[in-house]
Design an enzyme around this catalytic site. Structure first.
Site, short mmCIF file in Angstrom:
data_model
loop_
_atom_site.label_atom_id
_atom_site.label_comp_id
_atom_site.label_asym_id
_atom_site.label_seq_id
_atom_site.Cartn_x
_atom_site.Cartn_y
_atom_site.Cartn_z
N TYR A 104 -0.84 -3.76 -11.37
CA TYR A 104 0.52 -3.41 -11.07
C TYR A 104 1.62 -4.19 -11.86
O TYR A 104 1.53 -4.92 -12.53
CB TYR A 104 0.81 -3.00 -9.58
CG TYR A 104 1.70 -2.01 -9.38
CD1 TYR A 104 1.83 -0.80 -9.92
CD2 TYR A 104 3.03 -2.40 -9.09
CE1 TYR A 104 2.69 0.08 -9.84
CE2 TYR A 104 4.10 -1.23 -8.71
CZ TYR A 104 3.81 -0.28 -9.21
OH TYR A 104 4.89 0.98 -9.11
N LYS A 175 -0.29 2.27 -8.36
CA LYS A 175 0.32 2.39 -7.05
C LYS A 175 -0.92 2.93 -6.22
O LYS A 175 -1.05 2.19 -5.02
CB LYS A 175 1.52 3.38 -7.14
CG LYS A 175 2.45 3.09 -6.15
CD LYS A 175 3.58 2.36 -6.56
CE LYS A 175 4.82 2.16 -5.86
NZ LYS A 175 5.61 1.51 -6.20
#
Length: 565
Positions: A104, A175
């Site tokens: 991420y 996510k």
């Protein structure tokens, strides 16, 4: 972090041979047992040695370390995810602190920019405007049937990088990886989606490798109707799904949230998730500084939907601590590129107009300009907390930070813009300019800062502390909506986990390696708040706790038994 992996009942699998090896949710690779290799026609398709998942993870870790470039590491991990999801998440469990910045922020930003270049294999759904008549069929085509969490983006405002078209798909994928790695939500229940409504990024439109719809973005009624068609189709396909809006542009983010928050179980992580984690951090930081949040003055640099969402959560917390609405709003100052938001400024957005300062209250301020800059606000309002959500690097200058420190012995400074290249000031500079006195939290990961023979840990005020726990709490409680009270409960639960508050030292937020435990605590708080809000069936705390445990997936291989389709 030590994890216990309980054995579970066998799974009955209709797939065999190469098809089974190509199924990421079921593939075990070299860990298929001798019996399974016989039963599922795998003999000769795998090396002789039967390995454990830990042996596989050790090999993958060594290969990961051989890559020197973070972008290459990202591609490598995504390849594992697309071939063996259980191994991917065991690897993350073993090395979460090292790998979270790779899967991420900040690395995912570059992955979005180069999405079409590094594309290897399809994951999730690409729902394009030209193909809008087939949305229901597309949802039926999803490889996962029992979807419980969807993260959807239209790719228009990816981190601080702007319009990335379908390259924005990297964000829902990343996510949802954290929903699983941090919140224990099975990857079998997650679905990333990108709404391909075109792009205004000319570089992408000119790129021969770009894989999205080569067309300027649709807007207005066309856009609204398309999004509505998608949401209605999702409601029909998965009525109880949690839908997270991600990285929509400011002009669409708040209207979409307001339109659908009472119709489906949804939230916007950029607005509400960012607000929740920031509020939790501020509650903890205020306690560590020896006060309450209602006693602080707060200045924001950046008055978009994210900044205003955080401000409203702060105001709600101040009111819960005893202030009136007017008193709380008087303590929050919003600064954008035009200066301080006041009641004299024209053309403010609806969510900005509730956060203006009254001009009469500013009449005694020392300023040579009609437009009040961030420095003017810091000099005159004397804030205790400064939050950056501008997406512009370097705007927390030495002059501004030193001015703040003149009147505040322990300033709380939070440059939250992502990725790292967009941060308003680095922790190293902030600690130097405040002589090591500031409490610092950032949006992207930073190494601890050494200043005058002392090392200061830097808390990463990352939404991954919040949204996995919210998702787990929603699923475990069966909540039908995400309410403001559930988000507030998540913030307060996060604050209760602060090492600095609980131990008197350490970072404001827990270590990344403790995030699964934090997610379970947040899930309990969210589930209880959902019951109190009337959006979930009321149960005992023990029943809710067992539901959280039952829904917390761990990356372990199950025994397989053959069955026919």
């Amino acid at each position: 972090m030590e994890l216990e992996y309980e054995s579970k009942r066998s799974l009955y699998i209709p797939y065999a041979g190469p098809i089974l090896l190509e199924f990421p949710l079921l593939n075990k690779g070299s860990a298929f047992s001798i019996e399974e290799r016989n039963d599922f026609n795998l003999n000769g398709l795998l090396p002789e040695t039967v390995e454990s998942i830990e042996e596989q993870a050790e090999r993958a870790w060594r290969q990961f370390q051989d890559f020197k470039n973070n972008n290459d590491k990202h591609v490598y991990l995504r390849n594992i995810q697309d071939t063996n999801e259980t191994l991917f998440y065991r690897l993350l469990d073993n090395h979460l602190e090292e790998m979270m910045p790779i899967i991420y922020t900040p690395t995912v930003g570059a992955a979005c920019e180069h999405f079409s270049e590094i594309y290897r294999r399809a994951r999730g759904l690409f729902i394009s405007y030209p193909n809008r008549a087939n949305i229901e069929d597309m949802l039926q085509n999803a490889t996962k049937q029992n979807v419980k969490v969807i993260v959807v983006t239209d790719g228009e405002r990816i981190l601080g990088l702007g319009d990335q078209g379908i390259g924005g798909m990297g964000i829902p994928i990343g996510k949802l990886s954290l929903y699983t790695a941090c919140g224990g939500i099975s990857p079998a229940y997650t679905l990333p989606v990108v709404l391909d409504v075109g792009t205004n990024n000319q570089q992408l439109l000119n790129d021969p490798l770009y894989m999205g719809w080569r067309h300027p973005r649709i807007t207005g009624e066309e856009y609204d109707n398309f999004v509505n068609e998608f949401i209605q189709a999702v409601k029909s396909r998965w009525p109880n799904v949690l839908l997270q809006f991600e990285d929509f542009a400011q002009k669409n983010a708040m209207p979409l949230l307001e339109r659908y928050r009472d119709e489906v179980c949804c939230f916007n992580d950029d607005i509400q998730g960012t607000a929740a984690v920031t509020l939790g951090t501020l509650i903890a930081a205020s306690r560590a500084a020896g006060g309450k949040l209602c006693e602080q003055k707060v200045v924001f640099l950046g008055a978009g939907s994210a900044g205003c969402g955080i401000a409203e959560q702060i105001i709600a917390q101040m009111k819960s601590e005893g202030l009136s609405d007017e008193e709380a709003r008087a303590r929050v100052f919003m600064v954008d590129r035009f200066g301080l938001l006041t009641d004299r400024l024209p053309n403010l957005l609806n969510f900005q107009s509730r956060l203006v300062q009254k001009s009469d209250s500013l009449s005694g301020w020392d300023s040579a300009n009609d437009s009040l800059s961030l420095l003017d606000v810091v000099r005159n309002a004397k804030p205790d907390i400064m939050i950056g959500v501008s997406g512009q690097p370097g705007l927390f200058s030495e002059e501004i930070v030193r001015e703040m420190h003149k009147h505040c012995t322990r300033p709380i400074i939070m440059p939250l813009s992502n990725p790292t290249s967009r941060v308003e000031a680095t922790p190293q500079d902030i600690m130097a300019w405040t002589d090591g006195c500031a409490l610092v939290a950032t949006g992207s990961p930073f190494s601890p800062v050494s200043w005058k023979d002392k090392t200061y840990p830097i808390a990463q005020c990352n939404n991954s502390y919040i949204f996995p726990g919210i998702g787990l709490g929603v699923i475990a409680s069966g909540a039908s909506r995400v309410t403001d009270s559930m988000l507030m409960a998540a913030s307060r639960a996060l604050a209760d986990c602060s090492p600095l508050v609980n131990d008197g030292e350490g970072p404001v937020l827990p270590e990344v390696n403790d995030i699964q435990g934090v997610s379970k605590i947040i899930a309990m708080a969210v589930g209880k708040a959902a019951q109190l809000a009337g959006v979930a069936v009321v149960t005992s705390e023990d029943v809710l706790s067992k539901a959280i445990a039952a829904n917390f997936w761990l990356p372990q291989y199950r025994n397989y038994r053959r069955t026919s389709i």
